[in-house]
Motif scaffolding. Structure first.
Motif, PDB file in Angstrom:
ATOM      1  N   ASP A 160      28.759  -3.487 -95.805  1.00 18.32           N
ATOM      2  CA  ASP A 160      28.274  -2.109 -95.732  1.00 18.32           C
ATOM      3  C   ASP A 160      29.405  -1.094 -95.694  1.00 18.32           C
ATOM      4  OD1 ASP A 160      25.605  -2.812 -95.724  1.00 18.32           O
ATOM      5  OD2 ASP A 160      25.550  -3.070 -93.547  1.00 18.32           O
ATOM      6  N   THR A 161      29.165   0.061 -96.340  1.00 22.98           N
ATOM      7  CA  THR A 161      30.086   1.210 -96.278  1.00 22.98           C
ATOM      8  C   THR A 161      29.380   2.428 -95.694  1.00 22.98           C
ATOM      9  OG1 THR A 161      29.510   1.819 -98.539  1.00 22.98           O
ATOM     10  CG2 THR A 161      31.454   0.397 -98.236  1.00 22.98           C
ATOM     11  N   THR A 162      28.200   2.229 -95.138  1.00 21.83           N
ATOM     12  CA  THR A 162      27.494   3.309 -94.443  1.00 21.83           C
ATOM     13  C   THR A 162      26.872   2.759 -93.175  1.00 21.83           C
ATOM     14  OG1 THR A 162      25.472   2.902 -95.695  1.00 21.83           O
ATOM     15  CG2 THR A 162      26.929   4.629 -96.525  1.00 21.83           C
ATOM     16  N   LYS A 164      23.548   3.570 -90.951  1.00 17.65           N
ATOM     17  CA  LYS A 164      22.277   4.269 -91.091  1.00 17.65           C
ATOM     18  C   LYS A 164      21.434   4.077 -89.838  1.00 17.65           C
ATOM     19  CE  LYS A 164      22.120   3.769 -96.117  1.00 17.65           C
ATOM     20  NZ  LYS A 164      21.346   3.286 -97.282  1.00 17.65           N
ATOM     21  N   TYR A 182      33.056   9.256 -86.807  1.00 22.41           N
ATOM     22  CA  TYR A 182      32.510   9.642 -88.108  1.00 22.41           C
ATOM     23  C   TYR A 182      31.192  10.363 -87.812  1.00 22.41           C
ATOM     24  CZ  TYR A 182      35.756   5.973 -89.538  1.00 22.41           C
ATOM     25  OH  TYR A 182      36.867   5.198 -89.712  1.00 22.41           O
ATOM     26  N   GLY A 184      27.657  12.889 -88.921  1.00 26.55           N
ATOM     27  CA  GLY A 184      26.655  13.266 -89.921  1.00 26.55           C
ATOM     28  C   GLY A 184      25.477  13.931 -89.228  1.00 26.55           C
ATOM     29  N   TYR A 192      19.571   9.312 -90.788  1.00 25.79           N
ATOM     30  CA  TYR A 192      20.946   9.739 -91.076  1.00 25.79           C
ATOM     31  C   TYR A 192      21.661   8.621 -91.822  1.00 25.79           C
ATOM     32  CZ  TYR A 192      22.392   6.754 -87.149  1.00 25.79           C
ATOM     33  OH  TYR A 192      22.613   5.699 -86.338  1.00 25.79           O
ATOM     34  N   SER A 193      22.728   8.978 -92.533  1.00 28.30           N
ATOM     35  CA  SER A 193      23.562   8.016 -93.254  1.00 28.30           C
ATOM     36  C   SER A 193      24.989   8.533 -93.221  1.00 28.30           C
ATOM     37  CB  SER A 193      23.066   7.843 -94.693  1.00 28.30           C
ATOM     38  OG  SER A 193      23.894   6.937 -95.399  1.00 28.30           O
ATOM     39  N   ILE A 194      25.899   7.764 -92.604  1.00 27.89           N
ATOM     40  CA  ILE A 194      27.284   8.196 -92.392  1.00 27.89           C
ATOM     41  C   ILE A 194      28.219   7.188 -93.053  1.00 27.89           C
ATOM     42  CG2 ILE A 194      29.043   8.697 -90.648  1.00 27.89           C
ATOM     43  CD1 ILE A 194      26.712   9.426 -88.748  1.00 27.89           C
ATOM     44  N   THR A 195      29.105   7.684 -93.907  1.00 29.11           N
ATOM     45  CA  THR A 195      30.037   6.820 -94.640  1.00 29.11           C
ATOM     46  C   THR A 195      31.146   6.314 -93.714  1.00 29.11           C
ATOM     47  OG1 THR A 195      29.591   8.015 -96.676  1.00 29.11           O
ATOM     48  CG2 THR A 195      31.603   6.703 -96.610  1.00 29.11           C
ATOM     49  N   ILE A 196      31.423   4.981 -93.814  1.00 28.91           N
ATOM     50  CA  ILE A 196      32.513   4.349 -93.044  1.00 28.91           C
ATOM     51  C   ILE A 196      33.236   3.375 -93.958  1.00 28.91           C
ATOM     52  CG2 ILE A 196      31.282   4.544 -90.831  1.00 28.91           C
ATOM     53  CD1 ILE A 196      30.686   1.484 -91.159  1.00 28.91           C
TER      54      ILE A 196
END
Length: 743
Positions: A160-162, A164, A182, A184, A192-196
């Motif tokens: 995963d790169t997000t 959620k 990080y 959002g 919500y969806s936050i890029t990591i």
């Protein structure tokens, strides 16, 4: 807290509240002011003044409501469903949100609590209280943020790169990995969806959300290894060089095959689909072969079995297909043939499974259309490999040129189709009516069905059916018999008020039914498709027993086949009733009384066989004058009841009783003026006979049962024979006794 007023200078003013007096003196300016405790609304206060031994009359006032202070509002948050605070006991508090009011009452402890819907952050709320017609100023507050729940966080894998999850709409979500935050925002749909960056397995990720300066508790999740999949295609020994398949998952780094328990060389997973060279490594259909995937650390991820097959073979032997006779291409098969198909003029049709080995058959009636069609049958193994393909010979017939075997008679007004059967090579049929040639149509499966409604119109029509073979040559002709439709109909009697439908039966070609009432034809209905019974709703159509009702039966074209008249009647009215007469006592009763039930309208009396006039019955009671009719206990008396039409409903005998009783006489001395004695039962009067002569004087028996008869004027002697006669209330003799006379 004071009572003030005016009075006579120097006078002593006494203010009384309840039984408590408060005093003061009128000052030189004529005013007085007397201190008192605060009083409740409605309290009565009196005042009087005294001066030089004289006291005035009393003046009075009632305490009115003073100023009402604004209530206190406690803090309200986005979690609150009540507004609480303090106020004046008994006051009505009105909380207003926008333009919507909510009300409550201040309790005895000075608190109030008013239910409201949850409000959003920043909403303005006002409150005021009213008591005894006075309303306070308004108090205000603003809704603050309540508790913010922790967000949810979905599972996170090494792929995963997000991050959620879900949270409060508009909240800022902070995801922390190690010391790196990080952020959002929660969208309108609550997610919500936050890029990591991709994370290693075992990494702990925390999340919290902040809304209106309130921050929730944190929630955590731990990164897990990403999910992988692995597939392997079948491998045919002697035909295939590679084992092929697919995989998913970023952690797949190496692939290998295992043959009969031995893991062979690992190769680098360069992408999906993959292929692994297996020629010479997998050598027999009995080999147990698996494909295995590994991660970069050499850990096994997945292991799937390979379907290993040997080389397959098989043959097909199709039979000749005869146009106009066969529906299926059939034949025999051998070997590994698992599926087969048909190719006609270069078009291959659907493969079907072999289910009847060593034979097969493929439906081809709608595929093979001509003797010139090029037809092959194809056999495949279970993997779809073509094992054999053979041509199919298409023939015209089996020595049977084609014959129309049967044709049913055609009934005008009933049939829409000419029907029949055929054998052999009959591909099409045509109809000829009075030598007029009509359309030629195709036939199949040995059955003929030709639409002829409107084409055959009279029993005198000459109708022929001609059959043609696949080459278009006429091979058979049949003459069709044409008849008129026939049929009959019956109708059951119809009883008004009982029946809702006219019912009956029909026979033959009856297709429709109508009802005619007093010459007015009603709606036409379809006859039932199955059975021979019909019903026609007539409850609102037939209303009188004099209605003339006719049922008409029609064929399919509307031609009349039969009519019948319906017998209409009203149901017979059945009346019932009973009578229960009371016992009748001669000398006591003047009326025969009793009760009745049901449809009784009149009552009559029968005495010793003589029937007397009937009288109206009312209120379920009988009351028939019988004093002059019933005169003896032996009389045979019956009560009869009738309905309004005079029909006898019931007849019951009346029990007759006669007066009874006894009379006694005390010993009479010749010097006595009165004869005394007693009586019982129905004895109401007494008289005497003296030496057989009945006296005219009668005396009444007293309430205590005694009597007293004046006898002095009779000058009785011991030689006289005196008898006492006991009489009922009507003067009838009931009993007697002899009087003893002494000197």
């Amino acid at each position: 807290t004071t009572v003030t007023g005016t009075g006579v200078v120097g006078a002593t003013v006494t203010v009384t509240i309840g039984s408590v007096p408060y005093t003061g003196t009128v000052a030189a300016n004529g005013n007085y002011s007397i201190t008192i405790p605060k009083q409740a609304f409605g309290t009565a206060i009196t005042a009087k003044q005294a001066l030089n031994g004289k006291t005035s009359n009393t003046a009075s006032k009632t305490v009115t409501q003073g100023t009402v202070a604004a209530p206190i509002i406690n803090a309200v948050t986005t979690d609150s469903t009540t507004v609480t605070g303090t106020g004046v006991v008994g006051a009505t508090v009105t909380v207003t949100i926008g333009s919507v009011p909510y009300t409550g009452t201040v309790a005895a402890n000075g608190n109030y609590s008013i239910t409201i819907p949850k409000q959003v952050f920043g909403t303005a709320i006002t409150a005021k209280q009213a008591l005894n017609g006075k309303t306070s100023n308004t108090a205000n507050t603003t809704v603050t943020q309540g508790t913010v729940a922790a967000p949810t966080i979905n599972a996170v894998t090494t792929d995963d790169t997000t991050v959620k999850g879900t949270g409060v709409v508009g909240a800022t979500v902070t995801v922390t990995i190690g010391s790196a935050p990080y952020t959002g925002t929660v969208a309108a749909n609550g997610t919500y969806s936050i890029t990591i960056p991709k994370q290693a397995a075992g990494t702990v990720i925390s999340a919290k959300q902040t809304l209106n300066s309130k921050t929730s508790n944190s929630v955590n999740t731990t990164v897990t290894a990403g999910q992988t999949t692995l597939t392997a295609n079948g491998f045919t020994v002697g035909a295939d060089n590679y084992i092929k398949g697919t995989y998913t998952g970023g952690s797949v780094a190496k692939l290998a095959i295992e043959v009969n328990g031995t893991v062979l060389q690992k190769i680098t997973a360069e992408g999906s689909p993959y292929q692994y060279y297996a020629k010479g490594k997998v050598t027999a259909a009995t080999d147990q072969v698996y494909v295995i995937s590994y991660n970069a650390n050499g850990d096994q991820l997945k292991r799937v079995k390979v379907d290993v097959r040997g080389l397959t073979a098989g043959t097909l032997t199709p039979s000749t297909y005869y146009m106009g006779d066969d529906n299926y291409v059939s034949g025999t098969l051998t070997g590994d043939i698992a599926k087969f198909s048909l190719t006609v003029n270069g078009t291959e049709y659907m493969k079907v499974d072999v289910t009847t080995a060593p034979t097969f058959r493929y439906y081809a009636n709608n595929l093979i259309r001509s003797l010139t069609d090029i037809v092959t049958v194809n056999g495949y193994d279970s993997a779809g490999k073509l094992l054999d393909s053979k041509p199919v010979t298409v023939g015209q017939d089996r020595g049977n040129p084609g014959t129309i075997a049967t044709v049913a008679p055609f009934k005008l007004g009933k049939d829409s189709y000419v029907t029949g059967t055929y054998t052999g090579d009959v591909a099409k049929v045509e109809l000829q009516v009075n030598d007029t040639i009509l359309q030629r149509i195709s036939v199949k499966d040995g059955a003929i069905k030709y639409y002829a409604k409107g084409k055959i119109t009279a029993t005198t029509d000459v109708v022929k059916l001609i059959g043609y073979n696949t080459a278009g040559v006429a091979v058979s002709t049949k003459l069709i018999t044409v008849n008129n439709a026939d049929g009959s109909i019956t109708a059951n009697p119809y009883v008004i008020g009982t029946d809702s439908y006219v019912k009956g039966t029909y026979t033959g070609d009856v297709a429709k039914i109508s009802l005619t009432v007093n010459g007015d034809k009603k709606q036409t209905i379809n006859a039932p498709v199955s059975g021979s019974n019909y019903q026609y709703y007539a409850k609102s159509l037939i209303t009188a027993a004099t209605d003339v009702v006719v049922v008409t039966a029609y064929d399919a074209t509307g031609g009349v086949l039969d009519t019948t008249t319906v017998s209409v009647s009203k149901p017979a009215v059945v009346t019932t009733g009973t009578v229960t007469p009371s016992a009748y006592k001669i000398g006591t009763n003047a009326y025969v009384d009793g009760t009745y039930t049901g449809d009784v309208a009149k009552v009559a009396l029968e005495v010793n066989g003589v029937l007397y006039d009937s009288i109206p019955a009312r209120d379920n009671a009988i009351h028939y004058y019988a004093k002059t009719l019933i005169t003896a206990k032996s009389d045979v008396v019956n009560v009869l009841v009738y309905d309004a039409a005079g029909k006898e409903l019931d007849k019951k005998r009346v029990t007759i009783t006669a007066p009874e009783g006894t009379v006694t006489a005390n010993t009479l001395k010749t010097t006595d003026s009165y004869l005394t004695g007693s009586a019982t039962g129905d004895v109401a009067k007494v008289t005497l006979t003296v030496n057989g002569v009945k006296q005219t004087s009668i005396t009444v028996v007293q309430a205590d049962g005694t009597y007293k008869y004046f006898v002095k004027s009779l000058a009785l002697t011991t030689a006289d024979v005196v008898t006492v006669l006991g009489l009922d209330s009507r003067g009838n003799e009931i009993t007697t006794t002899t009087v003893t006379i002494t000197n």
